[in-house]
Write an enzyme that holds these catalytic residues in place. Structure first.
Site, PDB file in Angstrom:
ATOM      1  CB  SER A   1      -2.577  -0.137  -0.990  1.00  0.00           C
ATOM      2  OG  SER A   1      -2.568   0.918  -0.694  1.00  0.00           O
TER       3      SER A   1
ATOM      4  CG  ASP B   1       3.580   1.131  -4.438  1.00  0.00           C
ATOM      5  OD1 ASP B   1       4.567   1.229  -5.194  1.00  0.00           O
ATOM      6  OD2 ASP B   1       3.777   0.664  -3.688  1.00  0.00           O
TER       7      ASP B   1
ATOM      8  CG  HIS C   1       0.869   0.981   0.263  1.00  0.00           C
ATOM      9  ND1 HIS C   1       0.691   1.320  -1.009  1.00  0.00           N
ATOM     10  CD2 HIS C   1       1.902   0.522  -0.316  1.00  0.00           C
ATOM     11  CE1 HIS C   1       1.422   1.649  -1.745  1.00  0.00           C
ATOM     12  NE2 HIS C   1       2.371   1.233  -1.568  1.00  0.00           N
TER      13      HIS C   1
END
Length: 192
Positions: A16, A136, A43
């Protein structure tokens, strides 16, 4: 740093915040004859055509593509989860895309990509989690570990944002915790 002796069928990389530069660095140093399929789950902004594929292709030694639903994994090709779609790796080496609800505030969900690779490829999956701002991917890479796959966590001291690697490290002990350049050495030592 130790090159794993086992053979793999897939490498899944998740990241991310700050991961674009790390992924770019990895892809730019990867052997052009890299023998395995790579799945990238990063992401990204939901409704913006970001130019991420083009940006990665400018630096990468292997082709980077956004797959369509049911596309087949291909050796030496990196498939980037499309914006606003979850990406799942299926038992028949195809990709499934989904617009199910967000997971950990994210779509694509790194957890889903990692977990599906774990269930489809078990000990033949390698998961790599990079810099990022939320948790995540932590459960997903733990699933790869539980299925006897190989797990690498980016050394938190080298991360722009270390929340994602730290979340993984709270759940389990990976096979290796590495700096980005050592991750490249591991990948370039793999055989199909």
């Amino acid at each position: 740093m130790k090159i794993p002796e086992q053979r793999f069928k897939i490498v899944v990389i998740g990241g991310s915040a700050g991961s674009f530069s790390v992924v770019s660095r990895i892809l730019s140093q990867l052997d052009p004859a890299f023998p395995l399929p790579v799945v990238l789950c990063l992401h990204r902004l939901k409704h913006v055509r970001s130019g991420l594929v083009e940006g990665l292709n400018m630096k990468s030694n292997i082709p980077v593509v956004e797959p369509y639903d049911k596309d087949k994994l291909r050796p030496g090709v990196a498939m980037l989860a499309p914006s606003n779609y979850h990406l799942f790796v299926e038992f028949d080496s195809t990709i499934s895309l989904s617009t199910e609800e967000v997971n950990n505030h994210s779509r694509p969900s790194i957890d889903y990509a990692f977990s599906s690779a774990a269930y489809s490829f078990r000990e033949k999956a390698m998961g790599i989690i990079l810099t990022g701002a939320n948790k995540d991917g932590a459960m997903g890479i733990k699933n790869i570990h539980e299925k006897k796959g190989y797990t690498i966590v980016q050394d938190p001291s080298t991360c722009d944002v270390d929340a994602m690697p730290q979340a993984a490290l709270k759940l389990f002990t990976p096979d290796q915790i590495l700096k980005p350049d050592d991750i490249v050495k591991i990948l370039n030592g793999l055989k199909a």
